[in-house]
Structure formats: C-alpha cells, structure tokens
Design an enzyme around this catalytic site. Structure first.
Site: not given
Ligand code: SDX
Length: 392
Positions: A271, A328
């Site tokens: 998140h 989710d």
């Molecule tokens: C919602 O904003 C809100 O409030 C949204 C929401 C709402 O109520 O409106 O809460 C609803 O959209 C929830 C999120 C739903 N999406 C997912 O579940 C999709 C999977 N999650 C990811 O794509 C991701 O975690 C996000 C999109 C939610 C956040 O993306 P970011 O900000 O790019 O992730 P981050 O900066 O926190 O990532 C840090 C690291 C990265 O790796 P490094 O570059 O440090 O090596 O964590 C990794 C990312 O690649 N990472 C994941 C991951 N999420 C982040 N690796 C594997 N699986 C994941 N799910």
C-alpha cells in the site's frame, strides 16, 4: 496531536489538498471517517448512515436519514433510453467499462447536474447519483449475464435493493439473505472513502475544472479499474485461483513476486500509505471467516489466502518492504461467497467508494478550490535550433 499534516504554502495546485473527510495514519493503521473509527462504523452503522456522514460531515438523526433515503429513492429512476446504451455493449464487455460509460451518460439525461452553484443544487446531485448508481451497477451485472435489466423495489433498504436488482431471476421470488445483506453493508462501509487515493484524486481534479459530478465520478471509475488500484480485488481472486490450479503451490508465487525479472506482484499486498497493516483488511479477513461459516461454505481459496498471508508475513522480502494484506486481499472471497462474479468485484468497490467520491467532490466545489494544476520537474532537452526535414 490531531495528526494534522501541515502542507507548505506551495501545495496549492500541486495535486495535494487539505480535506476534513478522512484521516489515515499509515504507521499506526488508523482510518477515520469524519473522526469516527472505521472499526466502530463497520460494526455499528449502516452504509447509508456512513454515506450521509462522509458527504455532510455528521452522523444523521433518524429523521435526517429517513429523508435522505426518501430523496434518494425519489431520484432512483434511470431514463429508459439508458437501456439502449446497455443493449449496445457486447456481453464480453468488462462491467467497469459499462459502469464508467453509463455514469458519464447520465449527464446527458440530467443536464442540470453540471450546475452545483448552490447547496440545494449539490444536494440534488448527491441524491440523484446515490439513487441511480446502484441501478447502473446492477445493470452492468445483468448485461454480462444476458439477464433482463431489473428495477429497484423502494420498499427495500438501500443495500437490499442493490442485491435484489442484481440477483432477482425472472419470475422467481427473491428472498433477502440477511447474512449477505449485512456482509455487503460492511464491505461497502469499508470501501467508502480513503483520503486522496488515485481514483479520488481523479474525481477531485476532474471536478476542479467544474465538470459535473457524474462526469467526475465516471473518471474516478476508470482510475479505480486499474489492477494496481481497485482492480486488485479481481486480480487477487484470479491469482488465488491460479495458485489453487497449481496445486496450492504458494511458494512458487511468492518466488515470482520477489523475482525482479518477473512482472508478477502478490496482488492484494502492499500500500502507498499503510506500512504496517490495513485496518480494513483485518476487519474483512474476520468477516470472510464469519460469512463463509454462516453460509456453510467451505472455500479452499480462503485457506490458500491465509497461507499466503502467513508466508508473506514471515518472509524477509515482504517484511523489509512493509508489504501487508490490503483491503483487496480478502474482499473478493466474500463477494465470491455471495455469488458475485469475479469481474464484478471492482464494480462493488466503486459502489462502496461512491459516497467518498461524492464527499470529496462536494468539499472541493463548496470550498471553490482553484482548478487542479500539478507542476512538474522538467527533465527533457534544453532549447534546440530547428532544422528542416531536408537538413536532418
Ligand atoms: C488500493 O491509495 C489507496 O488508498 C488505495 C486503496 C483505496 O482504498 O483507495 O487503498 C485501494 O488500491 C489498495 C492497493 C491495491 N493494489 C494491489 O494490491 C496491487 C499489488 N500492490 C502493489 O502493486 C503495490 O503495493 C501498490 C501499487 C499498492 C503500491 O505500489 P508502490 O507504491 O509502487 O509500492 P512500494 O513503493 O510500496 O514498493 C516498494 C517495494 C518495491 O520493491 P523494491 O523496488 O523496493 O525492490 O515493494 C515492492 C516493489 O516492487 N512491492 C511488491 C508489491 N508491492 C510492492 N512486490 C511484490 N508484490 C507486491 N504486491
């Protein structure tokens, strides 16, 4: 002590904003709508009460709530010509595309909706979209199922009516299942608002040009559709089903999620704000157990989800990156138990988020905020001398 974040003077027109609607603390896992804890609202209020709270800022009295629902019901008719638009879609259409199109089309049938210069105009817009949106949600489902479009029954409650329009089969008595009604009510409350997330920011920036409420919400639906945002609840179920088809091999998918050469992400994890736990995920996880138990459903998908969560919470990659289940991760398991098809999950998210989008649009318009205009850090070419094509 109130957790207010002071924004520097330059924040205006940068896409950030001040808002008094929802408070999040990502470290402590706190979520409050107008100061009320999400845990209290999910357990003690119903969706329409929470919608009133988000939009108008106070929990309604009984009289206020009754009037709100009466006004919503009085505006819940969708022009019969909208059905022709529904008919024009292929059955293969994704229901989020249908919903976004129909919501935008409502402006054509309600042209006065664009003008919200007075509180009364704004109130009329609010009750119109709160009344018509559930019909569009139900029609999106009926369209992809090839079922006749059903109309609401105003003797029912708001959430009951949604379920009746979605599920009543032709010539069949539709009996409300209180377990499903209560579970959907709770899910919609948990999705109702979430500060300046991607889709809400979209609604605010589109509305800041004084585009109408329906057009602004239609844009928000499109933003929510993405798998990184609301589309994640569908992607989670598809991921869990793939793991199930793979013999429940969660380790394989954990490895894929950690492999930087693999675009696969563990859907439903991580998140932008919550770096500890998503309070909504905790409530939904408990509700998933309850609902499946009450409905007498043994769903191996829930066990796979719990197994995945257990493994991720003890895996260094996820712990180091503070990746926890988000809203989710478990919601789709409950929708599935209700008999809602997977590609309708994000539509249900939109139904829940509607009052939050309305509240944020209303706050922005009534405060007469300037048009949104985020600035950029230019990283392109410096000035260059033009050459005609024969000299290139
Ligand atoms: C919602 O904003 C809100 O409030 C949204 C929401 C709402 O109520 O409106 O809460 C609803 O959209 C929830 C999120 C739903 N999406 C997912 O579940 C999709 C999977 N999650 C990811 O794509 C991701 O975690 C996000 C999109 C939610 C956040 O993306 P970011 O900000 O790019 O992730 P981050 O900066 O926190 O990532 C840090 C690291 C990265 O790796 P490094 O570059 O440090 O090596 O964590 C990794 C990312 O690649 N990472 C994941 C991951 N999420 C982040 N690796 C594997 N699986 C994941 N799910």
């Amino acid at each position: 002590s109130t957790g207010l974040i002071t924004l520097d003077a330059g924040y205006k027109n940068t896409g950030s904003c001040e808002s008094g609607i929802t408070f999040l603390d990502g470290e402590k896992g706190i979520l409050r709508y107008r100061g009320y804890a999400i845990e209290d609202l999910a357990e003690k209020a119903d969706f329409l009460e929470v919608a009133f709270l988000l939009i108008f800022g106070e929990l309604p009295t009984k009289a206020q709530l009754d009037k709100f629902y009466t006004d919503i019901k009085s505006k819940s008719v969708v022009d019969d010509d909208v059905r022709k638009i529904v008919d024009a879609f292929p059955k293969s259409a994704h229901p989020m595309g249908v919903l976004s199109s129909l919501t935008s089309a409502l402006t054509a049938f309600n042209p006065s909706i664009v003008n919200v210069s007075s509180e009364q105009d704004m109130y009329n817009s609010v009750v119109k979209i709160m009344g018509k949106f559930p019909v569009l949600v139900a029609w999106a489902l009926r369209k992809i199922q090839g079922l006749p479009l059903d109309y609401g029954d105003n003797s029912l409650g708001y959430v009951e009516n949604v379920l009746k329009m979605m599920f009543k089969q032709p010539n069949q008595e539709y009996v409300q299942n209180p377990i499903i009604v209560n579970a959907l009510d709770k899910l919609l409350i948990l999705h109702a608002d979430h500060e300046q997330n991607c889709s809400t920011s979209t609604v605010r920036i589109v509305g800041s040009s004084h585009a109408g409420l329906f057009a602004s919400i239609s844009a928000g639906i499109s933003a929510l559709w993405g798998p990184l945002h609301g589309g994640a609840n569908q992607a989670v179920l598809e991921m869990l089903e793939a793991i199930q088809a793979d013999g429940g091999d969660t380790k394989k998918y954990m490895a894929k999620a950690k492999d930087k050469n693999d675009p696969f992400r563990l859907m439903g994890f991580g998140h932008r704000v919550y770096k500890n736990f998503d309070p909504r995920a905790k409530i939904i996880k408990a509700a998933a157990d309850e609902v499946l138990n009450d409905l007498g459903i043994e769903d191996p998908i829930l066990d796979i989800a719990k197994g995945l969560e257990r493994e991720a919470l003890s895996d260094d990659y996820f712990v180091k990156r503070k990746l926890y289940p988000n809203v989710d991760f478990y919601s789709g398991i409950i929708y599935r138990a209700m008999g809602i098809p997977t590609d309708m999950f994000t539509v249900m998210f939109a139904l829940g988020r509607l009052p939050g989008w309305i509240a944020q649009y209303r706050e922005m318009r009534l405060r007469n905020e300037p048009i949104g205009r985020p600035r950029q850090l230019y990283i392109g070419q410096n000035h260059r001398v033009f050459k005609t094509v024969k000299n290139r």
